[in-house]
Design a protein around this motif. Sequence first.
Motif, mmCIF file in Angstrom:
data_model
loop_
_atom_site.group_PDB
_atom_site.id
_atom_site.type_symbol
_atom_site.label_atom_id
_atom_site.label_comp_id
_atom_site.label_asym_id
_atom_site.label_seq_id
_atom_site.Cartn_x
_atom_site.Cartn_y
_atom_site.Cartn_z
ATOM 1 N N UNK A 1 0.838 -1.204 0.000
ATOM 2 C CA UNK A 1 0.000 0.000 0.000
ATOM 3 C C UNK A 1 0.870 1.249 0.000
ATOM 4 N N UNK A 2 1.929 1.221 0.807
ATOM 5 C CA UNK A 2 2.810 2.393 0.866
ATOM 6 C C UNK A 2 3.487 2.633 -0.479
ATOM 7 N N UNK A 3 3.958 1.550 -1.091
ATOM 8 C CA UNK A 3 4.608 1.698 -2.396
ATOM 9 C C UNK A 3 3.608 2.285 -3.397
ATOM 10 N N UNK A 4 2.383 1.773 -3.380
ATOM 11 C CA UNK A 4 1.368 2.280 -4.303
ATOM 12 C C UNK A 4 1.101 3.759 -4.064
ATOM 13 N N UNK A 5 1.016 4.145 -2.791
ATOM 14 C CA UNK A 5 0.754 5.552 -2.474
ATOM 15 C C UNK A 5 1.903 6.424 -2.962
ATOM 16 N N UNK A 6 3.124 5.942 -2.739
ATOM 17 C CA UNK A 6 4.285 6.696 -3.198
ATOM 18 C C UNK A 6 4.273 6.806 -4.723
ATOM 19 N N UNK A 7 3.895 5.708 -5.358
ATOM 20 C CA UNK A 7 3.794 5.698 -6.810
ATOM 21 C C UNK A 7 2.755 6.728 -7.254
ATOM 22 N N UNK A 8 1.676 6.826 -6.485
ATOM 23 C CA UNK A 8 0.640 7.824 -6.785
ATOM 24 C C UNK A 8 1.210 9.229 -6.785
ATOM 25 N N UNK A 9 2.047 9.531 -5.784
ATOM 26 C CA UNK A 9 2.649 10.863 -5.714
ATOM 27 C C UNK A 9 3.530 11.103 -6.941
ATOM 28 N N UNK A 10 4.312 10.070 -7.289
ATOM 29 C CA UNK A 10 5.211 10.202 -8.444
ATOM 30 C C UNK A 10 4.404 10.421 -9.725
ATOM 31 N N UNK A 11 3.353 9.617 -9.895
ATOM 32 C CA UNK A 11 2.537 9.742 -11.099
ATOM 33 C C UNK A 11 1.904 11.128 -11.176
ATOM 34 N N UNK A 12 1.413 11.599 -10.036
ATOM 35 C CA UNK A 12 0.785 12.928 -10.031
ATOM 36 C C UNK A 12 1.792 13.987 -10.447
ATOM 37 N N UNK A 13 2.980 13.907 -9.849
ATOM 38 C CA UNK A 13 3.987 14.952 -10.085
ATOM 39 C C UNK A 13 4.505 14.929 -11.528
ATOM 40 N N UNK A 14 4.806 13.704 -12.038
ATOM 41 C CA UNK A 14 5.501 13.647 -13.326
ATOM 42 C C UNK A 14 4.617 13.290 -14.505
ATOM 43 N N UNK A 15 3.414 12.752 -14.250
ATOM 44 C CA UNK A 15 2.551 12.409 -15.378
ATOM 45 C C UNK A 15 1.287 13.267 -15.438
ATOM 46 N N UNK A 16 0.608 13.407 -14.295
ATOM 47 C CA UNK A 16 -0.664 14.131 -14.343
ATOM 48 C C UNK A 16 -0.473 15.639 -14.375
ATOM 49 N N UNK A 17 0.395 16.151 -13.522
ATOM 50 C CA UNK A 17 0.497 17.600 -13.408
ATOM 51 C C UNK A 17 0.925 18.278 -14.703
ATOM 52 N N UNK A 18 1.933 17.709 -15.423
ATOM 53 C CA UNK A 18 2.334 18.399 -16.659
ATOM 54 C C UNK A 18 1.222 18.431 -17.712
ATOM 55 N N UNK A 19 0.200 17.604 -17.548
ATOM 56 C CA UNK A 19 -0.874 17.565 -18.552
ATOM 57 C C UNK A 19 -1.875 18.687 -18.349
ATOM 58 N N UNK A 20 -1.796 19.372 -17.226
ATOM 59 C CA UNK A 20 -2.671 20.515 -16.933
ATOM 60 C C UNK A 20 -4.149 20.169 -17.102
ATOM 61 N N UNK A 21 -4.522 18.970 -16.691
ATOM 62 C CA UNK A 21 -5.927 18.533 -16.694
ATOM 63 C C UNK A 21 -6.557 18.547 -18.082
ATOM 64 N N UNK A 22 -5.735 18.565 -19.132
ATOM 65 C CA UNK A 22 -6.273 18.460 -20.488
ATOM 66 C C UNK A 22 -6.767 17.024 -20.700
ATOM 67 N N UNK A 23 -8.010 16.901 -21.107
ATOM 68 C CA UNK A 23 -8.633 15.575 -21.147
ATOM 69 C C UNK A 23 -7.885 14.608 -22.056
ATOM 70 N N UNK A 24 -7.599 15.027 -23.289
ATOM 71 C CA UNK A 24 -6.962 14.112 -24.240
ATOM 72 C C UNK A 24 -5.590 13.675 -23.763
#
Lengths: 277, 253, 320
Positions: A62-85
């Motif tokens: 669970x901890x690894x998954x949560x940490x992975x969540x932070x990483x994904x948010x920082x490096x994958x989701x955030x740069x997308x600026x909530x653009x749907x496509x």
Amino acid sequence: MINVVLLGVVYILMGMGFAFILNLLGIFNLAHGAIFMSASYGCYLLVVRLGLPGFVAFPLTVLVAAAFGVVVERFLFRPMKADFNRTMMVCIALSTVLVTTFNRFLGTKVLAIPPFIEGTTGIGPYKVQTDRILAFCIGVVILVAIILFVDRSRWGAQMQAVTQNREGAALQGVRFSRVAAIACAVGFGLAAIAGVFMGSLYNLTPFMGDITLIKVLMLVILAGVGSFNGIFYVGGLLGVLYGALPVVLNGAVVDAAASIMVLALLVIRPQGFFGHE
Amino acid sequence: MLLEIKGLTKRFGGLKAVGDFDIHVDEGEIVGLIGPNGAGKSTVFNLITGVLPVTSGTNMFRDRDITRSQPDQVAALGIGRTFQLNPLFPEFTVLQNVTSSFQLHPCSSLFDIFFGTPKYRRNERFIREKAHEILSLVGLSKEANDLARNLAHGHQKMLGVARALATKPTLLLLDEPLAGMNPSEIQYSLDAIRGMRDNGITVLIVEHNMQILSLCDRVVVISFGEKICEGLPSEVRANSEVISAYFGADYVC
Amino acid sequence: MGVVMIVLALLPLAISGSYYMHVLILAFVYVVVSSGFRTISISGQFNIAQGAFMGVGAYAAAIPAVWLHWSPWVTIPLGAVAATVVGSIIAYPFARLRTVYYAMGTLFLGYVIMNLITAGGKTTGMSTGLGGVQPLFSNRTHYYYLAFGLMVVSMACMYRFEFSRIGVRMKAVAQSHQVAASVGIGERRNRILAVAFGSFFTGLLGAFYCHYQGVASPSSYGLGATLLIIMYVLVGGLNSFWGPSVGVLILLVIPEFYFRDLKGDLPYVTAAILLIIAFTLPDGIVGLVNLVKNRIVKRLGRGGLPQQPEGEVRADAPGD
């Protein structure tokens, strides 16, 4: 019977995690099922391959998954600026990588996470495996904790503020990036808990995430976008329905009936039972 | 009578946004609907055009009941409107904004459009000419090929008016046309609105800027969703209720 | 464009391996289906049930073909009509939903459709699929030309749809349904029209595909197919007409032609391409081509192309 109840808990946990990401980041996380599946396999690897005891492997996953969540948010989701496509592309890519990897190395084998505790416990006339009861208790405790976290804590209040009005919340000094990171950590963590439970109920397959994601969508659509507590109630309701109805009806009929109910609700009340426009 | 609204009421849950509101507009008039912010002026527009469902009351346009009509049906009957915010298609050019608004006159059927019949091509050529005419009318000829989202605020508003004109409306509803404009733009807009009336378009304006009074033939004042008075601009200007609605009760002598 | 067409038309004379021909037939199918997805998307609808619409077409063709022995020349159009009807009926309630909610709803919908299809018992062959769909031809070259012809016609229709006043209406609705309604462009009507039009060609090629394969199986049409379609469209460029075709070229044709030994690792390459596109080229490959073209034109001192926000790619852009 306990299996069905536990399945309900799994869906609620998944639904909550999905809703965290959807409500706070506005992202339709297609990779949620893949995270769930990966956690299942991850826990299996820790227990079976590395020989860790269950009570270590479970929190670690669970901890690894949560940490992975932070990483994904920082490096994958955030740069997308909530653009749907663009978030769609990222989620599909993430999901593809995870599914392919596990399918390639472990997909052909029949695997299951061994029970944490052997033996059964008697509840009245029934005998139930102890580890399932334990899992159920852990699940309920976590759900209650999450609801309290959203309702009572300072971060929970910030999250609700962001859900309702992102700009307004920012003006009140809520740092969106931090809220988003927490949301992703919690979302992925919940998916991981659900994944481990699922892995102790059924055999693992690399594609177990897809069908679970569908069930989660059902839950979220019924509960309504923007509602955390609704997911809890609807999940409970669905759990009872799925648990009770197959006794008298064919399982496929129940599934079809539930599906049609969801589509009907989409027509009549797109904001769901507990959503608000 | 062109537009006749009787007993218009709108509730949001328990909150009454508009209550028992009457207004009528005759052909060729410029009518102002004024009131302080949050008085329910824009709500009235949204109720007339079918954007919001009406709780009770009737809207008649040219003796036709439009109370339950959808926004696009209302537009097809000849009611054009502008929006206070985001009045345009941001990804189209200025010219495309206007040409895309010619849906009703002249109208090509789906068959004509899909197969590019001579009728369709003739219509499109006509539309392009007309669109340029309208753009020069509102003073946007130079910007015709710019993306609409890059326009300055005042220009965006004028483009909104141009778009509404493209539907060839009998009645034009202007939602705060002066908001956020500088004095020279305001003067230009006032002249433009007068010009429209001279071209035979009836105008209903929502404003909270009192400068609009000089333009109107008749003014209706709304406050907290209810009509508080109606009359000639000079009468309304002198009415104490209006002053108290705008500035608070303390100002009434 | 003309050159591409002639090359594709003459290709069967040059390539011998029937495998390559198979890949190209598959590519033609996916070019149309992905473009159908894009046609629906220009009215602002991200339809994650596209694979299921394809399945509706396939099963509507396969069931009468297998059980009633109808001719393929009847069942293939029937598949297209069935997909249109189902699509339009579904589009009606869904026309109220927007962006994320629409996507979630259609993802769920696709699952329900495929579920209902496989729940059809013996009639639909359950989850193993309905085998024994009679073939159209015995010669693969004939299939090739039929697929090619269907693609050309479908693409021409969709091109016409988008770059005429109908397409303008769709794009207007997508940008602002309120403003669109204020000039008489009804949101619901136009969104349903887009779905009906897009699903017609989707169903058509779905039906063709099942006759070509000789089997209608749920695995070819479910969520997996939809995700492939979405990848093709997004990699090629959602905002340009030729985007889906380019996406199919890059993610389907080139890997199958040149990188077949990669097979197991291919998803990683696909994922990497998706990420690169997501980070650097939100408009996809065609978006990049347009950008480069504009740069070059500007460099030549002609002051740049006039902006074409309709996304109208000139016909000489590299097509499929």
